[in-house]
Write a protein that holds these residues in place. Structure first.
Motif, PDB file in Angstrom:
ATOM      1  N   ASP A 291       4.382   8.275  78.696  1.00 14.02           N
ATOM      2  CA  ASP A 291       3.054   8.332  79.307  1.00 14.02           C
ATOM      3  C   ASP A 291       2.053   9.001  78.369  1.00 14.02           C
ATOM      4  O   ASP A 291       0.897   8.559  78.251  1.00 14.02           O
ATOM      5  N   LEU A 292       2.493  10.068  77.705  1.00 11.70           N
ATOM      6  CA  LEU A 292       1.618  10.787  76.777  1.00 11.70           C
ATOM      7  C   LEU A 292       1.197   9.896  75.616  1.00 11.70           C
ATOM      8  O   LEU A 292       0.005   9.791  75.290  1.00 11.70           O
ATOM      9  N   ILE A 293       2.180   9.251  74.989  1.00 14.03           N
ATOM     10  CA  ILE A 293       1.878   8.391  73.849  1.00 14.03           C
ATOM     11  C   ILE A 293       1.022   7.204  74.278  1.00 14.03           C
ATOM     12  O   ILE A 293       0.050   6.842  73.605  1.00 14.03           O
ATOM     13  N   SER A 294       1.371   6.614  75.418  1.00 11.87           N
ATOM     14  CA  SER A 294       0.632   5.450  75.909  1.00 11.87           C
ATOM     15  C   SER A 294      -0.834   5.785  76.160  1.00 11.87           C
ATOM     16  O   SER A 294      -1.734   5.046  75.745  1.00 11.87           O
ATOM     17  N   SER A 295      -1.066   6.889  76.831  1.00  7.19           N
ATOM     18  CA  SER A 295      -2.440   7.297  77.141  1.00  7.19           C
ATOM     19  C   SER A 295      -3.235   7.523  75.855  1.00  7.19           C
ATOM     20  O   SER A 295      -4.385   7.085  75.732  1.00  7.19           O
ATOM     21  N   HIS A 296      -2.621   8.206  74.907  1.00 10.06           N
ATOM     22  CA  HIS A 296      -3.301   8.496  73.642  1.00 10.06           C
ATOM     23  C   HIS A 296      -3.623   7.208  72.885  1.00 10.06           C
ATOM     24  O   HIS A 296      -4.758   7.037  72.394  1.00 10.06           O
ATOM     25  N   LEU A 297      -2.655   6.290  72.795  1.00 17.57           N
ATOM     26  CA  LEU A 297      -2.866   5.066  72.025  1.00 17.57           C
ATOM     27  C   LEU A 297      -3.873   4.142  72.698  1.00 17.57           C
ATOM     28  O   LEU A 297      -4.639   3.447  72.022  1.00 17.57           O
ATOM     29  N   GLN A 298      -3.893   4.146  74.017  1.00 20.00           N
ATOM     30  CA  GLN A 298      -4.906   3.359  74.722  1.00 20.00           C
ATOM     31  C   GLN A 298      -6.303   3.886  74.411  1.00 20.00           C
ATOM     32  O   GLN A 298      -7.248   3.112  74.237  1.00 20.00           O
ATOM     33  N   ASN A 299      -6.424   5.204  74.330  1.00 17.83           N
ATOM     34  CA  ASN A 299      -7.712   5.807  73.956  1.00 17.83           C
ATOM     35  C   ASN A 299      -8.110   5.447  72.528  1.00 17.83           C
ATOM     36  O   ASN A 299      -9.295   5.454  72.186  1.00 17.83           O
ATOM     37  N   CYS A 300      -7.095   5.131  71.702  1.00 18.03           N
ATOM     38  CA  CYS A 300      -7.349   4.728  70.315  1.00 18.03           C
ATOM     39  C   CYS A 300      -7.618   3.224  70.186  1.00 18.03           C
ATOM     40  O   CYS A 300      -7.833   2.726  69.075  1.00 18.03           O
ATOM     41  N   GLY A 301      -7.563   2.514  71.312  1.00 21.13           N
ATOM     42  CA  GLY A 301      -7.887   1.096  71.290  1.00 21.13           C
ATOM     43  C   GLY A 301      -6.709   0.139  71.265  1.00 21.13           C
ATOM     44  O   GLY A 301      -6.896  -1.066  71.082  1.00 21.13           O
ATOM     45  N   TYR A 302      -5.492   0.650  71.468  1.00 23.68           N
ATOM     46  CA  TYR A 302      -4.312  -0.208  71.464  1.00 23.68           C
ATOM     47  C   TYR A 302      -3.935  -0.634  72.885  1.00 23.68           C
ATOM     48  O   TYR A 302      -4.207   0.079  73.854  1.00 23.68           O
ATOM     49  N   ASN A 303      -3.290  -1.782  72.987  1.00 24.08           N
ATOM     50  CA  ASN A 303      -2.627  -2.169  74.227  1.00 24.08           C
ATOM     51  C   ASN A 303      -1.203  -1.630  74.185  1.00 24.08           C
ATOM     52  O   ASN A 303      -0.524  -1.774  73.152  1.00 24.08           O
ATOM     53  N   THR A 304      -0.739  -1.016  75.247  1.00 22.49           N
ATOM     54  CA  THR A 304       0.585  -0.410  75.232  1.00 22.49           C
ATOM     55  C   THR A 304       1.459  -0.961  76.353  1.00 22.49           C
ATOM     56  O   THR A 304       0.976  -1.344  77.421  1.00 22.49           O
ATOM     57  N   HIS A 305       2.755  -0.960  76.079  1.00 21.00           N
ATOM     58  CA  HIS A 305       3.775  -1.309  77.067  1.00 21.00           C
ATOM     59  C   HIS A 305       4.840  -0.225  77.008  1.00 21.00           C
ATOM     60  O   HIS A 305       5.168   0.267  75.928  1.00 21.00           O
ATOM     61  N   ILE A 306       5.386   0.133  78.156  1.00 20.23           N
ATOM     62  CA  ILE A 306       6.309   1.256  78.255  1.00 20.23           C
ATOM     63  C   ILE A 306       7.668   0.780  78.753  1.00 20.23           C
ATOM     64  O   ILE A 306       7.762  -0.067  79.640  1.00 20.23           O
TER      65      ILE A 306
END
Length: 225
Positions: free
Chosen positions: A16-31
């Motif tokens: 969740d931490l990594i996903s939230s951070h990377l989304q803020n950086c403009g990436y699409n994330t899947h967990i």
């Protein structure tokens, strides 16, 4: 285009931490929080995978080895410990990089960006091949041209050319070519390779006057330019 990143770790707090951070950086994330979920999420065809090594059941190393023949994107391992042998094991299993826990999100992001840039450069580098006499092979568009003339090949002929040209200089016997281009479960046998190469050579000779596929007698074939 937004890059897609798959984050695999059995600790939900970390994903969740990594996903939230990377989304803020403009990436699409899947967990994914286990290997089964990770296999399911691969359908999204991620551009990069962040993979925890120490997961219960099938660990990250085994997952990496299982998917590496089908997934070409960069894989960054997460691990709580790192020794020289750990690194050797990870690279042998198909990983591209390591980052240790606890980690800096800033450093993780920098490594992700570096791998994505490198992966993009590699794709661009190998999308077009040329020869000194002016042959142009565009792998992205699946076209082959010489001067202002386009040379027409069947899908299987082009696949064979692509296999040889992307491994330029390497010699492959007809059995290896057949397994790679036609597939293990294809009907027929490797003798079809010889016939396809004959047809390819005839088409090249007709338009260019040159032969780009060399026969190494007793061994196999290779792209020679």
């Amino acid at each position: 285009m937004k890059y897609k990143i798959l984050i695999v770790d059995d600790e939900e707090m970390i994903t969740d931490l990594i996903s939230s951070h990377l989304q803020n950086c403009g990436y699409n994330t899947h967990i994914a929080n286990n290997v089964n979920e990770a296999m399911e999420e691969l359908r999204h065809q991620p551009n990069l995978i962040i993979l925890d090594i120490n997961m219960p059941g099938t660990n990250g190393l085994e997952l990496c080895r299982n998917i590496r023949n089908h997934i070409s994107c960069p894989i960054i391992f997460l691990t709580a410990r790192i020794t020289e042998q750990d690194k050797i094991n990870g690279f042998q299993y198909g990983g591209d990089d390591y980052i240790t826990k606890p980690f800096s999100l800033k450093e993780l992001t920098a490594r992700i960006e570096a791998h994505l840039r490198r992966d993009e450069r590699n794709k661009n580098t190998f999308s077009i091949f040329t020869t000194p006499d002016g042959l142009i092979v565009n792998l992205s568009k699946q076209t082959i041209s010489y001067g202002d003339k386009e040379i027409t090949f069947s899908k299987k002929e082009f696949d064979l050319i692509e296999y040889l040209i992307t491994n330029k200089g390497q010699v492959f016997d007809k059995e290896k070519i057949y397994e790679t281009v036609w597939g293990y479960d294809a009907e027929g046998d490797s003798n079809v390779v010889k016939e396809h190469i004959r047809k390819i050579r005839n088409k090249f000779q007709e338009i260019t006057g040159n032969d780009y596929i060399e026969t190494v007698w007793g061994v196999g074939y290779r792209w020679k330019n």
